[in-house]
Design a protein around this motif. Structure first.
Motif, PDB file in Angstrom:
ATOM      1  N   UNK A  38     123.769   5.287  38.900  1.00 39.77           N
ATOM      2  CA  UNK A  38     124.839   4.593  39.395  1.00 39.77           C
ATOM      3  C   UNK A  38     125.943   5.880  39.556  1.00 39.77           C
ATOM      4  N   UNK A  39     125.867   6.307  39.224  1.00 36.83           N
ATOM      5  CA  UNK A  39     127.438   7.625  39.968  1.00 36.83           C
ATOM      6  C   UNK A  39     127.054   8.142  41.119  1.00 36.83           C
ATOM      7  N   UNK A  40     125.307   9.324  40.884  1.00 37.04           N
ATOM      8  CA  UNK A  40     124.845   9.415  42.441  1.00 37.04           C
ATOM      9  C   UNK A  40     124.764  10.716  42.273  1.00 37.04           C
ATOM     10  N   UNK A  41     125.712  11.143  40.481  1.00 33.32           N
ATOM     11  CA  UNK A  41     125.129  13.165  40.304  1.00 33.32           C
ATOM     12  C   UNK A  41     123.906  13.324  40.534  1.00 33.32           C
ATOM     13  N   UNK A  42     124.296  14.497  40.708  1.00 25.90           N
ATOM     14  CA  UNK A  42     122.513  15.318  41.644  1.00 25.90           C
ATOM     15  C   UNK A  42     122.486  16.316  40.325  1.00 25.90           C
ATOM     16  N   UNK A  43     121.667  16.225  39.597  1.00 22.87           N
ATOM     17  CA  UNK A  43     121.129  17.080  38.109  1.00 22.87           C
ATOM     18  C   UNK A  43     119.739  17.944  38.654  1.00 22.87           C
ATOM     19  N   UNK A  44     120.033  19.472  38.662  1.00 25.71           N
ATOM     20  CA  UNK A  44     119.044  20.308  38.668  1.00 25.71           C
ATOM     21  C   UNK A  44     118.521  21.098  37.662  1.00 25.71           C
ATOM     22  N   UNK A  45     117.282  21.576  37.587  1.00 18.28           N
ATOM     23  CA  UNK A  45     116.303  21.921  36.665  1.00 18.28           C
ATOM     24  C   UNK A  45     116.912  23.069  36.340  1.00 18.28           C
ATOM     25  N   UNK A  46     116.816  23.620  35.833  1.00 16.28           N
ATOM     26  CA  UNK A  46     117.521  25.654  35.468  1.00 16.28           C
ATOM     27  C   UNK A  46     116.906  26.583  36.931  1.00 16.28           C
ATOM     28  N   UNK A  47     115.460  26.086  36.570  1.00 16.66           N
ATOM     29  CA  UNK A  47     114.751  26.935  37.684  1.00 16.66           C
ATOM     30  C   UNK A  47     115.555  26.240  39.420  1.00 16.66           C
ATOM     31  N   UNK A  48     115.844  25.146  39.150  1.00 16.25           N
ATOM     32  CA  UNK A  48     116.669  25.375  40.408  1.00 16.25           C
ATOM     33  C   UNK A  48     117.838  25.617  40.650  1.00 16.25           C
ATOM     34  N   UNK A  49     118.090  25.318  40.042  1.00 22.59           N
ATOM     35  CA  UNK A  49     119.329  25.928  40.124  1.00 22.59           C
ATOM     36  C   UNK A  49     120.067  27.387  40.277  1.00 22.59           C
ATOM     37  N   UNK A  50     119.225  28.572  39.370  1.00 20.84           N
ATOM     38  CA  UNK A  50     118.823  29.643  39.915  1.00 20.84           C
ATOM     39  C   UNK A  50     118.233  30.309  41.573  1.00 20.84           C
ATOM     40  N   UNK A  51     117.639  29.075  41.585  1.00 15.55           N
ATOM     41  CA  UNK A  51     117.149  29.158  42.871  1.00 15.55           C
ATOM     42  C   UNK A  51     118.199  29.068  44.003  1.00 15.55           C
ATOM     43  N   UNK A  52     118.746  27.856  43.732  1.00 14.52           N
ATOM     44  CA  UNK A  52     119.915  27.188  44.554  1.00 14.52           C
ATOM     45  C   UNK A  52     121.298  29.004  44.581  1.00 14.52           C
ATOM     46  N   UNK A  53     121.212  29.362  43.695  1.00 15.77           N
ATOM     47  CA  UNK A  53     122.507  30.025  43.356  1.00 15.77           C
ATOM     48  C   UNK A  53     121.626  31.637  43.821  1.00 15.77           C
ATOM     49  N   UNK A  54     120.398  32.103  44.457  1.00 19.61           N
ATOM     50  CA  UNK A  54     120.279  32.802  44.643  1.00 19.61           C
ATOM     51  C   UNK A  54     120.486  32.850  46.558  1.00 19.61           C
ATOM     52  N   UNK A  55     119.841  32.048  46.888  1.00 14.90           N
ATOM     53  CA  UNK A  55     119.950  30.995  47.917  1.00 14.90           C
ATOM     54  C   UNK A  55     121.365  31.256  48.491  1.00 14.90           C
ATOM     55  N   UNK A  56     122.430  30.835  48.139  1.00 15.23           N
ATOM     56  CA  UNK A  56     124.210  30.792  48.228  1.00 15.23           C
ATOM     57  C   UNK A  56     124.671  31.933  48.031  1.00 15.23           C
ATOM     58  N   UNK A  57     124.446  33.221  47.803  1.00 16.77           N
ATOM     59  CA  UNK A  57     124.377  34.310  47.760  1.00 16.77           C
ATOM     60  C   UNK A  57     123.501  34.946  49.097  1.00 16.77           C
ATOM     61  N   UNK A  58     122.858  33.929  49.565  1.00 15.91           N
ATOM     62  CA  UNK A  58     122.387  34.949  50.467  1.00 15.91           C
ATOM     63  C   UNK A  58     121.458  35.932  50.657  1.00 15.91           C
ATOM     64  N   UNK A  59     120.446  35.643  49.262  1.00 23.71           N
ATOM     65  CA  UNK A  59     119.588  37.343  49.100  1.00 23.71           C
ATOM     66  C   UNK A  59     118.494  37.338  50.337  1.00 23.71           C
ATOM     67  N   UNK A  60     118.392  35.715  50.043  1.00 21.23           N
ATOM     68  CA  UNK A  60     117.612  34.916  51.348  1.00 21.23           C
ATOM     69  C   UNK A  60     118.050  34.681  52.539  1.00 21.23           C
ATOM     70  N   UNK A  61     116.578  35.208  53.926  1.00 24.16           N
ATOM     71  CA  UNK A  61     117.235  34.779  55.666  1.00 24.16           C
ATOM     72  C   UNK A  61     117.423  33.224  55.475  1.00 24.16           C
ATOM     73  N   UNK A  62     118.006  32.730  55.894  1.00 20.08           N
ATOM     74  CA  UNK A  62     118.306  31.317  56.074  1.00 20.08           C
ATOM     75  C   UNK A  62     117.681  30.997  57.688  1.00 20.08           C
ATOM     76  N   UNK A  63     116.043  29.542  57.273  1.00 20.82           N
ATOM     77  CA  UNK A  63     115.715  29.413  58.522  1.00 20.82           C
ATOM     78  C   UNK A  63     116.169  28.904  59.505  1.00 20.82           C
TER      79      UNK A  63
END
Ligand SMILES: [Zn+2]
Length: 74
Positions: A38-63
């Motif tokens: 209906x509204x297009x809102x994206x919902x992530x599981x806690x595991x996915x959110x955690x991984x996203x946060x980790x990536x957002x902090x650039x702990x992992x080198x981008x491809x």
């Protein structure tokens, strides 16, 4: 599970997560999410959110790094 914002139906999808700050912008591809039909809102599981946060902090080198053009609306 229902959308926490509008109560709409959620659909499992692979999405591109975008994250932006003042001078930092990043995209994370192929993220599993539940997307509200209906509204297009994206919902992530806690595991996915955690991984996203980790990536957002650039702990992992981008491809790869892409240049993002910035325009002024006015
Ligand atoms: Zn919704």
């Amino acid at each position: 599970m229902k959308c926490v914002f509008c109560g709409g139906k959620l659909e499992k999808k692979i999405v591109t997560f975008s994250y932006g700050e003042e001078n930092k912008y990043l995209l994370i591809k192929d993220v599993p999410a539940e997307v509200c039909k209906s509204c297009g809102e994206k919902i992530y599981t806690p595991e996915v959110s955690e991984k996203l946060l980790e990536l957002a902090k650039e702990k992992i080198k981008p491809s790869k790094t892409v240049e993002v053009p910035v325009y002024e609306f006015v």
